[in-house]
Design an enzyme around this catalytic site. Structure first.
Site, PDB file in Angstrom:
ATOM      1  N   VAL A  45       0.837  -1.203   0.000  1.00  0.00           N
ATOM      2  CA  VAL A  45       0.000   0.000   0.000  1.00  0.00           C
ATOM      3  C   VAL A  45       0.869   1.249   0.000  1.00  0.00           C
ATOM      4  CG1 VAL A  45      -1.632   1.362   1.380  1.00  0.00           C
ATOM      5  CG2 VAL A  45      -2.038  -1.086   1.021  1.00  0.00           C
ATOM      6  N   VAL A  48       2.750   1.806  -3.369  1.00  0.00           N
ATOM      7  CA  VAL A  48       1.882   2.289  -4.450  1.00  0.00           C
ATOM      8  C   VAL A  48       1.370   3.699  -4.172  1.00  0.00           C
ATOM      9  CG1 VAL A  48      -0.354   1.904  -5.569  1.00  0.00           C
ATOM     10  CG2 VAL A  48       1.203  -0.009  -5.198  1.00  0.00           C
ATOM     11  N   GLU A  49       0.996   3.967  -2.937  1.00  0.00           N
ATOM     12  CA  GLU A  49       0.384   5.256  -2.612  1.00  0.00           C
ATOM     13  C   GLU A  49       1.376   6.422  -2.600  1.00  0.00           C
ATOM     14  OE1 GLU A  49      -2.747   6.024  -2.415  1.00  0.00           O
ATOM     15  OE2 GLU A  49      -3.521   3.999  -2.541  1.00  0.00           O
ATOM     16  N   SER A  50       2.589   6.194  -2.102  1.00  0.00           N
ATOM     17  CA  SER A  50       3.499   7.333  -1.912  1.00  0.00           C
ATOM     18  C   SER A  50       4.938   7.080  -2.333  1.00  0.00           C
ATOM     19  CB  SER A  50       3.515   7.737  -0.442  1.00  0.00           C
ATOM     20  OG  SER A  50       4.134   6.722   0.337  1.00  0.00           O
TER      21      SER A  50
END
Length: 103
Positions: A45, A48-50
């Site tokens: 997560v 992918v997010e940051s």
């Protein structure tokens, strides 16, 4: 393991220093274990997010490593979403909530 996760984080974001990557790896492993969430899910997560950037801000206003929206961060007890440890704890807590809710 810590060495492998640190290397993964460092390879994913080469701007992080080795101590920064190690701190994130330790936090992910510890918080994930404490909340009963697979550390690989949290790692994915955040990647992918940051891209492991604690200063990341999306065009929609999501903040930090797990890209928490301000209202979600507040709901999760995260007072400073730019703080890597707080954001990781909030992100993992949110993942735990979603797992429990949707199995």
């Amino acid at each position: 393991d810590l060495t492998t996760l640190t290397a993964f984080i460092r390879n994913y974001n080469r701007k992080l220093s080795p101590p920064q990557a190690a701190m994130m790896a330790e936090a992910i492993l510890g918080i994930s274990q404490n909340m009963g969430v697979d550390y690989r899910l949290v790692t994915g997560v955040v990647a992918v997010e940051s891209s492991f950037r604690s200063d990341a801000v999306s065009s929609s206003g999501a903040i930090g490593l797990g890209q928490l929206k301000p209202t979600t961060a507040t709901w999760l007890g995260v007072s400073n979403p730019f703080d890597p440890l707080e954001n990781l704890a909030g992100t993992t807590k949110y993942i735990r909530f979603l797992i429990d809710r949707y199995n």
